[in-house]
Motif scaffolding. Sequence first.
Motif, PDB file in Angstrom:
ATOM      1  N   VAL A  28       0.863  -1.187   0.000  1.00 17.86           N
ATOM      2  CA  VAL A  28       0.000   0.000   0.000  1.00 17.86           C
ATOM      3  C   VAL A  28       0.902   1.241   0.000  1.00 17.86           C
ATOM      4  CG1 VAL A  28      -1.886  -1.223   1.161  1.00 17.86           C
ATOM      5  CG2 VAL A  28      -0.236   0.035   2.510  1.00 17.86           C
ATOM      6  N   PRO A  29       0.374   2.416  -0.391  1.00 20.48           N
ATOM      7  CA  PRO A  29       1.252   3.576  -0.498  1.00 20.48           C
ATOM      8  C   PRO A  29       1.925   3.959   0.815  1.00 20.48           C
ATOM      9  CG  PRO A  29      -1.061   4.142  -0.960  1.00 20.48           C
ATOM     10  CD  PRO A  29      -1.006   2.682  -0.732  1.00 20.48           C
ATOM     11  N   LEU A  53       3.564  -1.984   9.555  1.00 17.47           N
ATOM     12  CA  LEU A  53       2.532  -1.181  10.219  1.00 17.47           C
ATOM     13  C   LEU A  53       1.833  -0.285   9.194  1.00 17.47           C
ATOM     14  CD1 LEU A  53       1.166  -0.086  12.817  1.00 17.47           C
ATOM     15  CD2 LEU A  53       3.101   1.479  13.049  1.00 17.47           C
ATOM     16  N   GLN A  54       0.516  -0.284   9.245  1.00 16.66           N
ATOM     17  CA  GLN A  54      -0.273   0.536   8.309  1.00 16.66           C
ATOM     18  C   GLN A  54      -1.324   1.336   9.074  1.00 16.66           C
ATOM     19  OE1 GLN A  54      -1.947  -2.246   5.490  1.00 16.66           O
ATOM     20  NE2 GLN A  54       0.033  -2.679   4.552  1.00 16.66           N
ATOM     21  N   PHE A  55      -1.575   2.541   8.593  1.00 15.60           N
ATOM     22  CA  PHE A  55      -2.618   3.393   9.176  1.00 15.60           C
ATOM     23  C   PHE A  55      -3.743   3.596   8.174  1.00 15.60           C
ATOM     24  CE2 PHE A  55      -1.341   5.086  13.289  1.00 15.60           C
ATOM     25  CZ  PHE A  55      -0.073   4.573  13.375  1.00 15.60           C
ATOM     26  N   LEU A  56      -4.956   3.703   8.696  1.00 15.90           N
ATOM     27  CA  LEU A  56      -6.129   3.912   7.841  1.00 15.90           C
ATOM     28  C   LEU A  56      -6.470   5.397   7.815  1.00 15.90           C
ATOM     29  CD1 LEU A  56      -8.380   2.240   6.341  1.00 15.90           C
ATOM     30  CD2 LEU A  56      -9.722   2.433   8.436  1.00 15.90           C
ATOM     31  N   LYS A  57      -6.616   5.919   6.596  1.00 21.25           N
ATOM     32  CA  LYS A  57      -7.074   7.316   6.468  1.00 21.25           C
ATOM     33  C   LYS A  57      -8.020   7.382   5.295  1.00 21.25           C
ATOM     34  CE  LYS A  57      -5.112  12.012   6.489  1.00 21.25           C
ATOM     35  NZ  LYS A  57      -6.382  12.626   6.344  1.00 21.25           N
ATOM     36  N   ASP A  58      -9.166   8.000   5.494  1.00 21.49           N
ATOM     37  CA  ASP A  58     -10.186   8.099   4.455  1.00 21.49           C
ATOM     38  C   ASP A  58     -10.407   6.746   3.773  1.00 21.49           C
ATOM     39  OD1 ASP A  58     -10.246  10.787   5.083  1.00 21.49           O
ATOM     40  OD2 ASP A  58      -8.676  11.253   3.617  1.00 21.49           O
ATOM     41  N   ASN A  59     -10.538   5.713   4.585  1.00 21.02           N
ATOM     42  CA  ASN A  59     -10.824   4.362   4.088  1.00 21.02           C
ATOM     43  C   ASN A  59      -9.722   3.735   3.255  1.00 21.02           C
ATOM     44  OD1 ASN A  59     -13.133   3.582   5.289  1.00 21.02           O
ATOM     45  ND2 ASN A  59     -14.490   4.386   3.685  1.00 21.02           N
ATOM     46  N   GLU A  60      -8.522   4.268   3.339  1.00 18.01           N
ATOM     47  CA  GLU A  60      -7.411   3.709   2.577  1.00 18.01           C
ATOM     48  C   GLU A  60      -6.258   3.403   3.542  1.00 18.01           C
ATOM     49  OE1 GLU A  60      -4.826   4.844  -1.159  1.00 18.01           O
ATOM     50  OE2 GLU A  60      -6.431   6.286  -0.834  1.00 18.01           O
ATOM     51  N   TRP A  61      -5.570   2.294   3.292  1.00 20.38           N
ATOM     52  CA  TRP A  61      -4.427   1.938   4.151  1.00 20.38           C
ATOM     53  C   TRP A  61      -3.140   2.554   3.616  1.00 20.38           C
ATOM     54  CZ3 TRP A  61      -5.228   0.177   8.790  1.00 20.38           C
ATOM     55  CH2 TRP A  61      -6.392  -0.556   9.065  1.00 20.38           C
ATOM     56  N   PHE A  62      -2.299   3.020   4.541  1.00 21.46           N
ATOM     57  CA  PHE A  62      -0.999   3.604   4.190  1.00 21.46           C
ATOM     58  C   PHE A  62       0.090   2.947   5.044  1.00 21.46           C
ATOM     59  CE2 PHE A  62      -4.091   6.796   3.100  1.00 21.46           C
ATOM     60  CZ  PHE A  62      -3.621   7.315   1.898  1.00 21.46           C
TER      61      PHE A  62
END
Length: 397
Positions: free
Chosen positions: A89-90, A292-301
């Motif tokens: 993911v980005p 580790l990924q964070f969710l923002k505006d329904n997208e994983w980063f």
Amino acid sequence: MNCTPKFPSPRRNLAYTQEDFHFCHLLTKTRRRVGKSCSQDQTASQRLPCKMGSVSMATPVQELATDGQDPSERYNYGGSGGGALNASVPLVEIPTVDVGRLISSPSAANHELQKLSLALSSWGCFQVVNHGMTNSFVDRVHEISKQFFDLPKEEKHRYIREPDSIEGYGTDMIVAENQTLDWIDRLYLTLNPPNHVQLKFWPEKPETFRETLQEYGVKLGELNQILLKAMAKSLDLEENCFLDQYGEGALMTARFNLYPPCPRPDQIIGVKPHADASALTFLLPDKEVGGLQFLKDNEWFTVPIIPHALLVNVGDQAEIMSNGVFKSPVHRVVTNSEKERHSLAVFCIPSAGQEIKPAEGLISETRPALYKKVKDYVSIYFEYYQRGRRPIEAAML
Ligand SMILES: O=C(O)CCC(=O)C(=O)O
Ligand SMILES: [Fe+2]
């Protein structure tokens, strides 16, 4: 004081399932009374469908990973509704805050304060550099984690957690038959207050373990104070207004996480999506292995690795205290088939007896309080998890 509502409402429209939440670092206090201000007057444990006495523990993942067998269906997060896990993911450029500057001249500090509030109101997290710990000390903290998990199984089992507690060495608690398991082993320890420390779970090997963790806890305690004051100042509030809400006997817990290489990273998750119940979480991520990924505006980063930096995120309790200005971010950890990953999460949690609430200075006619007063949020968190709901909903007005 500035009460202007500069930030959008914190409400989210994400749908969660029970499997979307984990609660593993939160169970210690489930037998406490839930704050009456949340109109609940039973202990959380009385309402649990599955009593704490009946929880069990799975075989450590490290042992599964080395026996070469296919992991059981119980680890199949993708198949149980989580969807295929895409590790590529980005990357997100999470803002970096320099603590040295934060505590130096007002003009240098101002710039960092701006970055801090922007980071916390958008991502809910930031990377901390120049945090007062030398690189070699941070390396020692990494080392004790690795050395502990590298010990022979019999040695680690001396610290195995007991069925009705989360402290000690082990895996996910199993509280429901259909629970999807995380691909993770943990060593969970209380650092503060001193009368909650259970030394029997603190490894004697490696020999430097106890003193290093103790020192790390002291350093993070100082950092916690600096950052909470800075968070208040960044919103033009009196600098102690968040810190005062911790109360006497605030809790600090450490969770050493080990994610062994995983045979099915597309289907098996390291840690399911969750937000933390803490006020602040200090994460020391692996220096080389991401996940580790964070969710923002329904997208994983994906979170980039900055060696020797700490990743700090606000938990639900800081979201409440900031009346939703700071966001408690949903995050997860994905696995990989090549390398094991280590991390150490330290949670700073207001005392269970302390009522927490949105700071007065952040409530106005145009931005009313969005959260109730809550006590012992950790118990509330666990109860909501059981019902498959996002725990912070319990505190929303
Ligand atoms: O291992 C990580 O990077 C994150 C772990 C985490 O989110 C947690 O322990 O709450
Ligand atoms: Fe977390």
